[in-house]
Design an enzyme around this catalytic site. Structure first.
Site, short mmCIF file in Angstrom:
data_model
loop_
_atom_site.label_atom_id
_atom_site.label_comp_id
_atom_site.label_asym_id
_atom_site.label_seq_id
_atom_site.Cartn_x
_atom_site.Cartn_y
_atom_site.Cartn_z
N ASP A 123 30.31 -49.77 8.24
CA ASP A 123 31.63 -49.25 8.58
C ASP A 123 32.24 -49.75 9.88
O ASP A 123 33.38 -50.18 9.91
CB ASP A 123 31.57 -47.72 8.61
CG ASP A 123 31.35 -47.13 7.24
OD1 ASP A 123 30.82 -47.84 6.37
OD2 ASP A 123 31.69 -45.96 7.03
N SER A 517 36.06 -40.52 5.64
CA SER A 517 35.18 -41.54 5.10
C SER A 517 35.90 -42.27 3.98
O SER A 517 36.78 -41.72 3.32
CB SER A 517 33.91 -40.89 4.56
OG SER A 517 33.24 -41.74 3.68
#
Length: 616
Positions: A123, A517
């Site tokens: 990420d 997310s």
């Protein structure tokens, strides 16, 4: 003609000490004068997306050496957002992006490296390395670790695909048995690689393709597949060519800022909207654009979101398709091909292979290419065997998915939605904008009005949701979780997952100055700017206030008079040095996080550091 940066440390009598140290690393006389290329790895045993990267740096380094360069490898940190999720660890995720960018700058500038190969995956690692690459502006190629295979298990006599989010939802659902929850947990994440849906990691690795900084297949070719090895071998060879082009031929087209220019950023955002990528990509593209000194803002994203359709739908927006299915349908170049035919891309861009967009599509778009090797590469599929090893299998689909009417990737005519997968909303609630992943929003709640339930931490919101205090029709507001207010801008995957667990996934909205997310779906609106800690209206909302959300018209409104909002703002200011801080939250914030917060900007600026506070 530019001089090799590394010559600063390898030439001249006064650099005898530096050369002595280089010799201690294995360099010899014949190496002095060759380009020194940093292999920026991010191997760690903490993160499944990076657990297989240990030997891949060596693979790249060997190709660099064989091609006439000197390879020097170092590692960055890598935070696993899924493991850090739901507790204080998530405060560190976004700040790690800045640390990664800075650490790459520190290492590369301290040792005068000439170029880089960035081995990223998850990420914040890809964005951090991307920011560093555009800041340094030396030749670079990205090659990521690749996506995880989708999990699979048998439930109710049916084989279903799974990912991390399924494990989280079922683990919190009181209606799911312990045995079933355990079964899903054990099946959800079967291999090394970045989590299998169109979450943040895979979204960003796809975007490096669109930016031109990685090779075709980088975003979608599975971590476990033997074909992926070729991307690493090619990267090692190609970076030496790019480096020599710049330093020996004075060819500035080899530099990342000339590859990832504004036109490329617009293409990347167009791809993101079309594929329903993670909302985090907005944050990271804005940050990367600032490093590249490109004028690319929320306004540009808003304009694109109003004209780009959704051509691809992937988990978490559907369980039918995961990244392995995107690859079978042609990967990033498959989506870009459809966007190009729709006239939605800037065609005058090049990639690290030196190919223009039309040339790249001619060779790699499965609907037009005549190259059988390319078609074979896009048939690379999953093996369904649990492993942490890269390149450990060579399974292939029997056929490609080139059905643009009903397949994973659609043509403009058969788009999932004429509106794209991301939207920017504005209003008195978010004067500088906020982001919603429309790809994950059910049509029935594209317009939603309800009373606010206000929480000043993610923890309090989770407790309320699981405790039954949030009911159908509510708008959950989680504030003081922005870059400055958190600090660290936590992801809200647990609150959104728990709303689904409680049967409220299509019955409530969630709004936050934090972020989500890539695994989030539902009516989840994040990146509210200005954030609460920066004086945003979100800090003034009270329980019971009516909030109106209108995604088709790109609007989000707090239904209060201007006079009432002004009165509340005055009352907030009257709190003195406590103004724009949570009233009842108890949270230990480390010195490192306080330092981050002191310079953090709101999400509409990419949550980068405020350079004006540094002077000079």
């Amino acid at each position: 003609m530019p001089k090799y940066r590394s010559a600063t440390t390898t030439h001249g009598r006064n650099m005898a000490g530096a050369r002595a140290l280089w010799r201690a690393t294995g360099m010899t006389d014949s190496d002095f004068g060759k380009p020194i290329i940093a292999v920026v790895n991010s191997f760690t045993q903490f993160v499944p997306g990076h657990v297989h990267l240990r030997d891949l740096g060596k693979l790249v380094a060997e190709q660099i050496e064989a091609s006439g360069g000197v390879a020097k490898e170092f590692n960055t940190i890598a935070v696993d957002d899924g493991i850090a999720m739901g507790h204080g660890g998530m405060l560190y995720s976004l700040p790690s992006r800045e640390l990664i960018a800075d650490s790459v700058e520190y290492m590369v500038n301290a040792h005068c490296a000439d170029a880089m190969v960035c081995i990223s995956n998850c990420d914040k690692i890809t964005p951090g390395m991307l920011m560093a690459s555009l800041r340094l502006n030396i030749p670079v190629i990205f090659v990521s670790g690749g996506p995880m295979e989708a999990g699979k298990t048998k439930l109710s006599d049916q084989i279903i695909k799974l990912d991390l989010v399924d494990a989280m939802i079922q683990g919190a659902d009181p209606k799911v048995s312990d045995d079933q929850s355990n079964q899903v947990e054990r099946s959800a994440c079967p291999t090394c690689g970045s989590c299998s849906g169109m979450f943040t990691a895979n979204s960003m690795n796809c975007l490096t393709e669109a930016l031109g900084l990685s090779q075709p297949g980088n975003g979608s070719l599975l971590a476990t597949h033997a074909d992926r090895k070729q991307l690493f071998l090619n990267a090692g060879k190609r970076i030496v060519e790019l480096t020599k082009r710049y330093y020996e031929q004075d060819d500035e087209s080899a530099l990342p800022r000339n590859i990832a220019n504004k036109a490329a950023f617009e293409n990347a955002m167009t791809l993101d909207i079309a594929m329903g990528g993670s909302t985090n990509t907005v944050l990271h593209l804005l940050a990367a654009a600032q490093e590249a000194e490109i004028d690319f803002t929320m306004s540009d994203i808003d304009k694109l979101s109003r004209k780009v359709p959704q051509l691809c739908k992937v988990a978490p927006s559907t369980q039918k398709y995961h990244m392995e299915d995107v690859h079978r349908a042609g990967g990033v170049l498959g989506i870009l091909g459809e966007l190009d035919r729709a006239g939605l891309l800037n065609r005058n861009v090049k990639n690290v292979l030196g190919l223009t967009l039309p040339q790249t599509l001619e060779q790699y778009d499965i609907t037009v290419t005549q190259d059988e090797a390319v078609k074979k590469m896009f048939r690379a599929g999953p093996a369904g065997i649990r492993t942490t090893q890269a390149f450990s299998q060579d399974c292939r689909w029997d056929s490609l998915d080139d059905d643009r009417a009903a397949g994973c990737i659609r043509s403009l005519e058969y788009a999932y939605s004429k509106d794209g997968g991301l939207a920017v909303l504005y209003g008195n609630f978010a004067e500088n904008g906020c982001i919603v992943k429309t790809a994950g929003v059910d049509d029935s709640i594209l317009k939603f009005t309800g009373p606010a339930k206000v929480y000043e931490s993610q923890d309090d919101a989770v407790e309320a949701i699981l405790g039954g205090k949030v009911v159908e029709g509510d708008v959950v507001v989680i504030r003081y979780e922005g870059p400055k207010g958190g600090p660290g801008m936590q992801e809200m995957l647990y609150p959104t997952s728990f709303l689904k667990s409680m049967g409220l996934g299509k019955a409530c909205a969630l709004i936050t100055d934090g972020r989500f997310s890539g695994g989030t779906s539902g009516l989840s609106i994040g990146h509210v700017s200005p954030e609460a800690a920066s004086g945003g209206t979100i800090a003034l909302i009270e329980d019971g206030d009516t909030i109106a959300i209108d995604i088709p018209n790109r609007s989000i409104q707090l239904q209060l008079s201007e006079a009432e909002i002004a009165a509340r703002r005055e009352a907030q200011e009257a709190r003195g040095d406590k103004a724009w801080t949570p009233k009842n939250r108890q949270r230990q914030v480390s010195f490192a996080l306080r330092a981050y917060a002191s310079l953090a900007t709101s999400a509409d600026k990419g949550a980068v550091r405020d350079k004006s506070k540094l002077g000079g």
